[in-house]
Scaffold this motif. Structure first.
Motif, PDB file in Angstrom:
ATOM      1  N   THR A 181       8.036  -2.855  -6.713  1.00 50.89           N
ATOM      2  CA  THR A 181       8.626  -4.026  -6.065  1.00 50.89           C
ATOM      3  C   THR A 181       9.731  -3.616  -5.099  1.00 50.89           C
ATOM      4  O   THR A 181       9.825  -4.124  -3.980  1.00 50.89           O
ATOM      5  N   VAL A 182      10.560  -2.667  -5.529  1.00 54.20           N
ATOM      6  CA  VAL A 182      11.659  -2.201  -4.684  1.00 54.20           C
ATOM      7  C   VAL A 182      11.121  -1.551  -3.412  1.00 54.20           C
ATOM      8  O   VAL A 182      11.542  -1.889  -2.295  1.00 54.20           O
ATOM      9  N   PHE A 183      10.170  -0.629  -3.559  1.00 51.56           N
ATOM     10  CA  PHE A 183       9.603   0.049  -2.388  1.00 51.56           C
ATOM     11  C   PHE A 183       8.902  -0.944  -1.462  1.00 51.56           C
ATOM     12  O   PHE A 183       9.008  -0.858  -0.241  1.00 51.56           O
ATOM     13  N   THR A 184       8.181  -1.889  -2.067  1.00 52.86           N
ATOM     14  CA  THR A 184       7.472  -2.882  -1.259  1.00 52.86           C
ATOM     15  C   THR A 184       8.434  -3.661  -0.375  1.00 52.86           C
ATOM     16  O   THR A 184       8.216  -3.819   0.829  1.00 52.86           O
ATOM     17  N   TYR A 185       9.521  -4.147  -0.973  1.00 51.71           N
ATOM     18  CA  TYR A 185      10.449  -4.971  -0.204  1.00 51.71           C
ATOM     19  C   TYR A 185      11.307  -4.160   0.760  1.00 51.71           C
ATOM     20  O   TYR A 185      11.682  -4.658   1.830  1.00 51.71           O
ATOM     21  N   SER A 237      -7.760   5.418  -4.110  1.00 49.49           N
ATOM     22  CA  SER A 237      -8.460   4.647  -3.073  1.00 49.49           C
ATOM     23  C   SER A 237      -8.687   3.205  -3.519  1.00 49.49           C
ATOM     24  O   SER A 237      -8.566   2.269  -2.730  1.00 49.49           O
ATOM     25  N   ALA A 238      -8.994   3.023  -4.813  1.00 48.06           N
ATOM     26  CA  ALA A 238      -9.186   1.669  -5.337  1.00 48.06           C
ATOM     27  C   ALA A 238      -7.859   0.916  -5.390  1.00 48.06           C
ATOM     28  O   ALA A 238      -7.805  -0.292  -5.157  1.00 48.06           O
ATOM     29  N   SER A 239      -6.784   1.630  -5.683  1.00 45.18           N
ATOM     30  CA  SER A 239      -5.469   1.003  -5.716  1.00 45.18           C
ATOM     31  C   SER A 239      -5.079   0.507  -4.326  1.00 45.18           C
ATOM     32  O   SER A 239      -4.559  -0.609  -4.170  1.00 45.18           O
ATOM     33  N   CYS A 285      -7.213  -0.232  -1.933  1.00 46.70           N
ATOM     34  CA  CYS A 285      -8.134  -1.334  -1.635  1.00 46.70           C
ATOM     35  C   CYS A 285      -7.625  -2.627  -2.274  1.00 46.70           C
ATOM     36  O   CYS A 285      -7.686  -3.705  -1.675  1.00 46.70           O
ATOM     37  N   ARG A 286      -7.097  -2.496  -3.485  1.00 49.01           N
ATOM     38  CA  ARG A 286      -6.565  -3.670  -4.184  1.00 49.01           C
ATOM     39  C   ARG A 286      -5.360  -4.237  -3.438  1.00 49.01           C
ATOM     40  O   ARG A 286      -5.231  -5.456  -3.279  1.00 49.01           O
ATOM     41  N   GLN A 287      -4.462  -3.369  -2.997  1.00 47.52           N
ATOM     42  CA  GLN A 287      -3.276  -3.855  -2.287  1.00 47.52           C
ATOM     43  C   GLN A 287      -3.641  -4.540  -0.975  1.00 47.52           C
ATOM     44  O   GLN A 287      -3.010  -5.531  -0.581  1.00 47.52           O
ATOM     45  N   MET A 288      -4.677  -4.032  -0.301  1.00 49.39           N
ATOM     46  CA  MET A 288      -5.066  -4.610   0.981  1.00 49.39           C
ATOM     47  C   MET A 288      -5.950  -5.851   0.829  1.00 49.39           C
ATOM     48  O   MET A 288      -6.371  -6.428   1.832  1.00 49.39           O
ATOM     49  N   THR A 289      -6.213  -6.240  -0.406  1.00 46.58           N
ATOM     50  CA  THR A 289      -6.891  -7.522  -0.655  1.00 46.58           C
ATOM     51  C   THR A 289      -5.934  -8.454  -1.407  1.00 46.58           C
ATOM     52  O   THR A 289      -5.523  -9.492  -0.880  1.00 46.58           O
ATOM     53  N   TYR A 290      -5.546  -8.049  -2.599  1.00 50.07           N
ATOM     54  CA  TYR A 290      -4.681  -8.860  -3.459  1.00 50.07           C
ATOM     55  C   TYR A 290      -3.307  -9.116  -2.836  1.00 50.07           C
ATOM     56  O   TYR A 290      -2.898 -10.265  -2.614  1.00 50.07           O
ATOM     57  N   SER A 291      -2.582  -8.034  -2.531  1.00 53.65           N
ATOM     58  CA  SER A 291      -1.223  -8.205  -2.007  1.00 53.65           C
ATOM     59  C   SER A 291      -1.217  -8.765  -0.594  1.00 53.65           C
ATOM     60  O   SER A 291      -0.338  -9.554  -0.232  1.00 53.65           O
ATOM     61  N   LEU A 292      -2.174  -8.354   0.217  1.00 57.01           N
ATOM     62  CA  LEU A 292      -2.260  -8.880   1.575  1.00 57.01           C
ATOM     63  C   LEU A 292      -2.419 -10.395   1.557  1.00 57.01           C
ATOM     64  O   LEU A 292      -1.764 -11.115   2.316  1.00 57.01           O
ATOM     65  N   ALA A 293      -3.272 -10.895   0.652  1.00 53.83           N
ATOM     66  CA  ALA A 293      -3.525 -12.330   0.570  1.00 53.83           C
ATOM     67  C   ALA A 293      -2.302 -13.083   0.067  1.00 53.83           C
ATOM     68  O   ALA A 293      -1.884 -14.095   0.653  1.00 53.83           O
ATOM     69  N   ARG A 294      -1.697 -12.618  -1.021  1.00 51.63           N
ATOM     70  CA  ARG A 294      -0.587 -13.379  -1.610  1.00 51.63           C
ATOM     71  C   ARG A 294       0.650 -13.354  -0.730  1.00 51.63           C
ATOM     72  O   ARG A 294       1.314 -14.383  -0.549  1.00 51.63           O
ATOM     73  N   PHE A 295       0.976 -12.212  -0.165  1.00 46.11           N
ATOM     74  CA  PHE A 295       2.115 -12.150   0.744  1.00 46.11           C
ATOM     75  C   PHE A 295       1.847 -12.962   2.004  1.00 46.11           C
ATOM     76  O   PHE A 295       2.734 -13.654   2.511  1.00 46.11           O
ATOM     77  N   GLY A 296       0.619 -12.856   2.522  1.00 42.67           N
ATOM     78  CA  GLY A 296       0.265 -13.592   3.729  1.00 42.67           C
ATOM     79  C   GLY A 296       0.393 -15.089   3.542  1.00 42.67           C
ATOM     80  O   GLY A 296       0.957 -15.790   4.386  1.00 42.67           O
ATOM     81  N   ILE A 297      -0.124 -15.595   2.416  1.00 39.54           N
ATOM     82  CA  ILE A 297      -0.041 -17.030   2.130  1.00 39.54           C
ATOM     83  C   ILE A 297       1.412 -17.454   1.931  1.00 39.54           C
ATOM     84  O   ILE A 297       1.891 -18.419   2.539  1.00 39.54           O
ATOM     85  N   SER A 354       0.833  -1.207   0.000  1.00 38.59           N
ATOM     86  CA  SER A 354       0.000   0.000   0.000  1.00 38.59           C
ATOM     87  C   SER A 354       0.865   1.254   0.000  1.00 38.59           C
ATOM     88  O   SER A 354       0.577   2.223  -0.719  1.00 38.59           O
ATOM     89  N   VAL A 355       1.924   1.242   0.804  1.00 42.67           N
ATOM     90  CA  VAL A 355       2.839   2.383   0.823  1.00 42.67           C
ATOM     91  C   VAL A 355       3.502   2.546  -0.543  1.00 42.67           C
ATOM     92  O   VAL A 355       3.612   3.659  -1.077  1.00 42.67           O
ATOM     93  N   ALA A 356       3.932   1.435  -1.124  1.00 40.68           N
ATOM     94  CA  ALA A 356       4.555   1.479  -2.450  1.00 40.68           C
ATOM     95  C   ALA A 356       3.574   1.975  -3.501  1.00 40.68           C
ATOM     96  O   ALA A 356       3.950   2.723  -4.414  1.00 40.68           O
ATOM     97  N   ALA A 357       2.299   1.587  -3.386  1.00 43.24           N
ATOM     98  CA  ALA A 357       1.277   2.018  -4.345  1.00 43.24           C
ATOM     99  C   ALA A 357       1.089   3.527  -4.311  1.00 43.24           C
ATOM    100  O   ALA A 357       0.863   4.159  -5.356  1.00 43.24           O
ATOM    101  N   CYS A 358       1.170   4.124  -3.137  1.00 45.71           N
ATOM    102  CA  CYS A 358       1.041   5.581  -3.024  1.00 45.71           C
ATOM    103  C   CYS A 358       2.154   6.290  -3.788  1.00 45.71           C
ATOM    104  O   CYS A 358       1.945   7.364  -4.363  1.00 45.71           O
ATOM    105  N   LEU A 359       3.333   5.690  -3.809  1.00 46.34           N
ATOM    106  CA  LEU A 359       4.485   6.305  -4.467  1.00 46.34           C
ATOM    107  C   LEU A 359       4.486   6.084  -5.977  1.00 46.34           C
ATOM    108  O   LEU A 359       5.032   6.904  -6.719  1.00 46.34           O
TER     109      LEU A 359
END
Length: 314
Positions: free
Chosen positions: A294-298, A92-94, A96-108, A45-50
């Motif tokens: 990807t860089v900001f996320t990691y 806001s949609a971006s 929302c996407r990160q907190m569903t899509y990325s949250l799930a894949r990273f969590g798993i 989500s932080v990376a998406a803002c940037l």
């Protein structure tokens, strides 16, 4: 990483340790921190803002029927017509996407990987990382499809004539309106492609990041620091871009359509009629967006892990 040298059965002396009363840490044991299941969603989500403006330009390029504008031209066109803030349309949609899509894949991925590493007392082989990354990405892609659909529509809205704009106020408004006006099925329009793309992106980002970081550390020249995280994430972002770009183009077209594409196959054939290069529309902005994302996320994820992760003994 630090070596734990304390051994005590006195509760007053073990309060500072993240382990149960009476645990003895020998010289061969090391304390290590692993990510919490939600760190991936926060970091993404932080990376998406940037990187959101780059994502918006990528969507605009991919939805062109003919290649009329390149990246810089599209950016200038958007700013000239709608203003600088238009580059953040659909933020806001971006998120929302990160907190569903990325949250799930990273969590798993990270939860299963860390558990398997502890059970085997060693690192997973690369092929298992690939399979796990693909599975996590596929599930995350499906879960994040509604938010992804609204995200694409909100980003592309400013390009449409005023009378044709959907004018979603925010992500929740978009989700509710799609559900009421088009039905539940439309919320998951392009779910197959989104899930497949999610699997490919996750193989590139998650699996390749883990493997490249492991290889860099194995050389002995670098430690588990920001430079290592940066190098591994650049490589992972490049892999993810190459793997998912054709599906990303088709997914974007399908989600932005007003039912003109009857199926995924029809969308594929219509895109193919524009030539092979049509599947790589927006490749440069996709790389410019996905690699920094990807860089900001990691970078954020690794800092969260090192400072607030769960302490374990290895």
């Amino acid at each position: 990483m630090k070596t734990a040298l304390s051994c005590s059965s006195d509760p007053s002396q073990t309060d500072s340790l993240p382990f149960s009363f009476g645990l003895c840490l020998t010289d061969n044991m090391q304390e290590n921190r692993i990510s919490r299941w939600y760190f991936g969603g926060i970091s993404s989500s932080v990376a998406a803002c940037l990187t959101h403006p780059l994502d918006l330009i990528k969507v605009h390029l991919q939805t062109q029927q003919e290649v009329r504008l390149r990246m810089i031209g599209m950016t200038v066109n958007v700013v000239r017509r709608e203003g600088v803030l238009a580059l953040y349309s659909g933020l806001s949609a971006s998120l929302c996407r990160q907190m569903t899509y990325s949250l799930a894949r990273f969590g798993i991925y990270e939860t299963v990987r860390d558990q398997m590493n502890r059970d085997k007392k060693g690192l997973m082989p690369f092929y298992q990382k690939v399979l796990l990354g693909a599975f996590g990405g596929f599930v995350g892609g499906f879960i994040g499809t509604p938010a992804d659909l609204v995200n694409v529509r909100m980003q592309n809205d400013i390009k449409l004539p005023v009378q044709l704009r959907r004018n979603y106020v925010h992500a929740l408004d978009g989700l509710l309106r799609v559900f009421k006006e088009e039905g539940l099925r439309s919320l998951f329009s392009g779910a197959t492609l989104a899930s497949t793309r999610g699997a490919l992106v996750s193989v590139g980002q998650l699996s390749c990041y883990d493997q490249s970081k492991q290889l860099v550390l194995a050389t002995g020249y670098l430690t588990d620091n920001i430079l290592t995280h940066f190098l591994a994430s650049v490589f992972a972002g490049g892999c993810a871009t190459i793997l998912c770009q054709p599906l990303d183009v088709v997914k974007t077209r399908l989600m932005n359509s007003k039912q003109e594409y009857g199926s995924v196959f029809y969308c594929l054939t219509e895109t193919a009629k524009l030539g092979p290069k049509a599947f790589y529309k927006g490749l440069v902005p996709a790389a410019i967006r996905l690699i920094p994302h990807t860089v900001f996320t990691y970078l954020f994820l690794e800092q969260l892990r090192q400072r607030f992760g769960v302490m374990v003994v290895a």
